[in-house]
Design a protein around this motif. Structure first.
Motif, PDB file in Angstrom:
ATOM      1  N   ILE A 166      -6.467   4.216  -6.179  1.00 47.93           N
ATOM      2  CA  ILE A 166      -5.373   3.329  -6.576  1.00 47.93           C
ATOM      3  C   ILE A 166      -4.998   3.726  -7.990  1.00 47.93           C
ATOM      4  CG2 ILE A 166      -4.755   0.953  -7.139  1.00 47.93           C
ATOM      5  CD1 ILE A 166      -6.600  -0.010  -4.962  1.00 47.93           C
ATOM      6  N   SER A 167      -3.726   3.880  -8.262  1.00 50.56           N
ATOM      7  CA  SER A 167      -3.266   4.369  -9.561  1.00 50.56           C
ATOM      8  C   SER A 167      -3.988   3.653 -10.698  1.00 50.56           C
ATOM      9  CB  SER A 167      -1.763   4.143  -9.677  1.00 50.56           C
ATOM     10  OG  SER A 167      -1.287   4.553 -10.945  1.00 50.56           O
ATOM     11  N   PRO A 168      -4.586   4.398 -11.652  1.00 52.80           N
ATOM     12  CA  PRO A 168      -5.362   3.763 -12.720  1.00 52.80           C
ATOM     13  C   PRO A 168      -4.666   2.609 -13.442  1.00 52.80           C
ATOM     14  CG  PRO A 168      -5.785   6.092 -12.755  1.00 52.80           C
ATOM     15  CD  PRO A 168      -4.690   5.868 -11.730  1.00 52.80           C
ATOM     16  N   PRO A 169      -3.386   2.725 -13.814  1.00 51.21           N
ATOM     17  CA  PRO A 169      -2.769   1.567 -14.469  1.00 51.21           C
ATOM     18  C   PRO A 169      -2.736   0.326 -13.580  1.00 51.21           C
ATOM     19  CG  PRO A 169      -1.438   3.534 -14.812  1.00 51.21           C
ATOM     20  CD  PRO A 169      -2.465   3.882 -13.782  1.00 51.21           C
ATOM     21  N   VAL A 170      -2.651   0.530 -12.270  1.00 49.19           N
ATOM     22  CA  VAL A 170      -2.635  -0.601 -11.343  1.00 49.19           C
ATOM     23  C   VAL A 170      -4.025  -1.211 -11.221  1.00 49.19           C
ATOM     24  CG1 VAL A 170      -2.256  -1.303  -8.942  1.00 49.19           C
ATOM     25  CG2 VAL A 170      -0.649   0.269 -10.042  1.00 49.19           C
ATOM     26  N   ILE A 171      -5.033  -0.382 -10.933  1.00 48.49           N
ATOM     27  CA  ILE A 171      -6.363  -0.912 -10.659  1.00 48.49           C
ATOM     28  C   ILE A 171      -7.043  -1.449 -11.915  1.00 48.49           C
ATOM     29  CG2 ILE A 171      -7.633   1.260 -10.931  1.00 48.49           C
ATOM     30  CD1 ILE A 171      -9.312   0.453  -8.500  1.00 48.49           C
ATOM     31  N   MET A 172      -6.659  -0.923 -13.089  1.00 54.69           N
ATOM     32  CA  MET A 172      -7.302  -1.361 -14.326  1.00 54.69           C
ATOM     33  C   MET A 172      -6.625  -2.577 -14.950  1.00 54.69           C
ATOM     34  SD  MET A 172      -8.124   2.430 -15.861  1.00 54.69           S
ATOM     35  CE  MET A 172      -8.955   1.899 -17.355  1.00 54.69           C
TER      36      MET A 172
ATOM     37  N   ARG B   8       0.832  -1.210   0.000  1.00 56.05           N
ATOM     38  CA  ARG B   8       0.000   0.000   0.000  1.00 56.05           C
ATOM     39  C   ARG B   8       0.860   1.251   0.000  1.00 56.05           C
ATOM     40  NH1 ARG B   8      -5.334   1.508   2.537  1.00 56.05           N
ATOM     41  NH2 ARG B   8      -6.820   0.160   1.473  1.00 56.05           N
ATOM     42  N   ASP B   9       1.717   1.365  -0.974  1.00 52.93           N
ATOM     43  CA  ASP B   9       2.510   2.566  -1.148  1.00 52.93           C
ATOM     44  C   ASP B   9       2.543   2.875  -2.639  1.00 52.93           C
ATOM     45  OD1 ASP B   9       4.142   0.529  -2.005  1.00 52.93           O
ATOM     46  OD2 ASP B   9       5.657   0.780  -0.460  1.00 52.93           O
TER      47      ASP B   9
ATOM     48  N   TYR C  89      -0.938   3.441  -3.908  1.00 56.40           N
ATOM     49  CA  TYR C  89      -1.557   4.546  -3.173  1.00 56.40           C
ATOM     50  C   TYR C  89      -0.580   5.707  -3.079  1.00 56.40           C
ATOM     51  CZ  TYR C  89      -5.473   1.656  -1.579  1.00 56.40           C
ATOM     52  OH  TYR C  89      -6.603   0.879  -1.529  1.00 56.40           O
ATOM     53  N   LEU C  90      -1.146   6.893  -2.891  1.00 53.62           N
ATOM     54  CA  LEU C  90      -0.333   8.094  -2.816  1.00 53.62           C
ATOM     55  C   LEU C  90      -0.187   8.542  -1.369  1.00 53.62           C
ATOM     56  CD1 LEU C  90       1.102  10.315  -4.491  1.00 53.62           C
ATOM     57  CD2 LEU C  90      -1.063  11.557  -4.517  1.00 53.62           C
ATOM     58  N   ASP C  91       1.034   8.505  -0.877  1.00 51.63           N
ATOM     59  CA  ASP C  91       1.417   9.070   0.418  1.00 51.63           C
ATOM     60  C   ASP C  91       0.445   8.686   1.533  1.00 51.63           C
ATOM     61  OD1 ASP C  91       3.287  10.615   1.903  1.00 51.63           O
ATOM     62  OD2 ASP C  91       1.856  12.266   1.960  1.00 51.63           O
ATOM     63  N   SER C  92      -0.076   9.674   2.283  1.00 52.22           N
ATOM     64  CA  SER C  92      -0.871   9.373   3.475  1.00 52.22           C
ATOM     65  C   SER C  92      -2.233   8.773   3.151  1.00 52.22           C
ATOM     66  CB  SER C  92      -1.065  10.644   4.316  1.00 52.22           C
ATOM     67  OG  SER C  92      -1.807  11.610   3.584  1.00 52.22           O
ATOM     68  N   ASN C  93      -2.659   8.833   1.887  1.00 56.09           N
ATOM     69  CA  ASN C  93      -3.953   8.249   1.521  1.00 56.09           C
ATOM     70  C   ASN C  93      -4.051   6.785   1.928  1.00 56.09           C
ATOM     71  OD1 ASN C  93      -4.562  10.676   0.374  1.00 56.09           O
ATOM     72  ND2 ASN C  93      -4.669   9.954  -1.725  1.00 56.09           N
ATOM     73  N   ARG C  94      -2.918   6.088   1.922  1.00 57.74           N
ATOM     74  CA  ARG C  94      -2.962   4.639   2.149  1.00 57.74           C
ATOM     75  C   ARG C  94      -3.453   4.261   3.544  1.00 57.74           C
ATOM     76  NH1 ARG C  94       2.477   6.131   2.590  1.00 57.74           N
ATOM     77  NH2 ARG C  94       3.684   5.185   4.295  1.00 57.74           N
ATOM     78  N   PHE C  95      -3.479   5.218   4.478  1.00 53.75           N
ATOM     79  CA  PHE C  95      -3.902   4.914   5.840  1.00 53.75           C
ATOM     80  C   PHE C  95      -5.422   5.018   6.035  1.00 53.75           C
ATOM     81  CE2 PHE C  95       0.473   6.555   6.220  1.00 53.75           C
ATOM     82  CZ  PHE C  95       1.083   5.421   6.738  1.00 53.75           C
ATOM     83  N   LEU C  96      -6.083   5.837   5.213  1.00 51.60           N
ATOM     84  CA  LEU C  96      -7.509   6.073   5.412  1.00 51.60           C
ATOM     85  C   LEU C  96      -8.360   5.758   4.182  1.00 51.60           C
ATOM     86  CD1 LEU C  96      -7.305   9.442   7.397  1.00 51.60           C
ATOM     87  CD2 LEU C  96      -7.932   7.205   8.320  1.00 51.60           C
ATOM     88  N   SER C  97      -7.700   5.443   3.076  1.00 56.83           N
ATOM     89  CA  SER C  97      -8.427   5.177   1.840  1.00 56.83           C
ATOM     90  C   SER C  97      -8.828   3.712   1.748  1.00 56.83           C
ATOM     91  CB  SER C  97      -7.557   5.549   0.637  1.00 56.83           C
ATOM     92  OG  SER C  97      -8.259   5.371  -0.575  1.00 56.83           O
TER      93      SER C  97
END
Length: 454
Positions: A271-277, A157-158, A162-170
């Motif tokens: 989640i970065s579009p290339p990753v999630i798609m 989850r980095d 995920y982008l920076d602190s988003n990974r803790f609450l997203s």
């Protein structure tokens, strides 16, 4: 049990909802590690109710019929103008260029990851909203893609997931997320044709800024005088034909719905579009995720200059792009491009057929009887201008050129675009906001539990 919550939502005043809209990142049951501002929740995780999700799903779909309130003739010359640009006539809660409605949503919650079909608008709109109707339509809209909340493993989850602190609450347990993607390919073709309906001497020459600004398959149209060589538009400047804007507007509307429901909302980096798609550049590491179909253009020597790519393994999928989505053999999203069509000429023909063919929207008199009073619908269909054959043929040549030269369509943007944001909605950790913030909760959020549990 839920009628009070629905009634409170339907009675929510727009001005108060708009002015109270604030991001609330901390969902019920979440902890926050923030030094002196740290928080340890004493609450259990708590999901949205099915009816709340059904209201949000309704907000992503059709909301009624649009009105073709445009001129049909040039007010100076009296010449007919193209006045049937819409790709669909059903409207949504946000505007869309030529009513392309290319935006599709995925919904993510604890029970799974869903693609949301767009349903026909409900007759009577919100006047006919009942819990039973909304819940039934939500079930009709949902296509379960995965039997779990889509995510990457916790130790991954980095970035780039995920982008920076988003990974803790997203994407937390209990939350419901709406992730938009936009099919640009359909409107790309339609908008090219609309652009070519300009008056004589005002039709631009489309040039390719990734191929030394050469005419993009339109040399014969310049020579014939159909296009004006003094007006040039690069394909790169056309970009996404503004079709991507509709997703941003719809996400903002969803946020306002969240606010009116008394829930917490948070628009942030997905989640970065290339990753999630499931982009092949990342699928070895993260898996196929949403399993979009991808096209990777075959490398050609001119790509060194056009796209600055090399024929090496590390660069193999640099220009790969999503073109559609299939699930159990069904096309949920089908880009207007190969491999779904043999050629770009066939894809252009499919766009024309969808508008003016035997089953096209502009041959559907019953559809326009729902829009116009009396026989005005018939008059509109008879009198409003359509694309001339030269317009269609010129657009066909441009689209064929793009695919032939660059190995994909579109080449200067994606066929399926993901804005890279999603809306997370959740029950709020009320005590956290009461402890640390002045005016941390709205009256609607304070009343949420009472409205939705009684």
């Amino acid at each position: 049990m839920t009628k009070k919550g629905l009634a409170s939502f339907l009675d929510a005043p727009l001005a108060r909802t708009l002015w109270n809209r604030r991001t609330k990142r901390v969902s019920r049951g979440s902890n926050v590690v923030a030094g002196s501002l740290s928080w340890q929740s004493q609450n259990e995780r708590s999901s949205l109710s099915p009816l709340q999700e059904a209201i949000l799903i309704a907000a992503t779909g059709a909301s009624g019929m649009t009105m073709p309130d445009r001129p049909l003739f040039d007010d100076e010359s009296g010449d007919p103008i193209m006045s049937k640009p819409n790709l669909v006539m059903e409207g949504r809660t946000a505007g869309s260029p030529d009513n392309a409605q290319g935006t599709h949503f995925f919904m993510i919650n604890d029970s799974g990851t869903y693609f949301l079909r767009r349903l026909d608008p409900m007759e009577g709109g919100t006047d006919n909203w009942t819990p039973e109707v909304l819940l039934d339509r939500a079930e009709q809209a949902k296509v379960r893609i995965l039997d779990r909340r889509i995510d990457v493993p916790g130790d991954m989850r980095d970035f780039p997931a995920y982008l920076d602190s988003n990974r803790f609450l997203s994407n937390t347990p209990g939350s419901t997320i709406f992730f938009p993607v936009v099919d640009l390919s359909y409107q790309y073709i339609n908008a090219l044709m609309y652009l070519l309906t300009q008056p004589d001497k005002a039709r631009p020459v489309i040039v390719d800024d990734r191929n030394f600004y050469q005419p993009a398959g339109v040399k014969k149209w310049i020579k014939s005088g159909f296009l004006n060589p003094d007006i040039k538009i690069p394909l790169g400047a056309l970009g996404q034909m503004r079709t991507q804007i509709e997703a941003d507007l719809l996400v903002q509307n969803l946020f306002l719905v969240t606010e009116a429901l008394g829930l917490g909302g948070w628009i942030h980096a997905a989640i970065s579009p290339p990753v999630i798609m499931g982009d092949p550049k990342f699928s070895d590491r993260y898996g196929k995720m949403l399993s979009f179909d991808y096209v990777t253009p075959k490398w050609r020597i001119m790509d060194l200059l056009r796209w600055h790519t090399l024929p090496i393994a590390a660069a193999k999928h640099l220009r790969a792009h999503a073109v559609g989505l299939r699930h159990h053999g069904e096309h949920l999203i089908k880009g207007k491009c190969p491999p779904y069509y043999p050629t770009m000429s066939d894809a252009v023909d499919a766009v024309i057929a969808g508008k003016f063919g035997p089953g096209g929207i502009y041959k559907d008199k019953a559809l326009f009887e729902r829009i116009y009073k009396g026989d005005f619908g018939d008059k509109y269909l008879d009198e409003a201008g359509e694309y001339e054959q030269d317009v269609i043929n010129c657009a066909r040549d441009i689209c064929t050129y793009i695919h032939k030269v660059h190995g994909r369509f579109p080449a200067h943007c994606e066929a399926i675009h993901a804005p890279g944001v999603w809306l997370q909605t959740h029950r709020v950790e009320n005590e956290y906001y009461d402890t640390f913030f002045e005016n941390g909760l709205t009256a609607t959020q304070r009343a949420h539990d009472q409205n939705w549990s009684s």
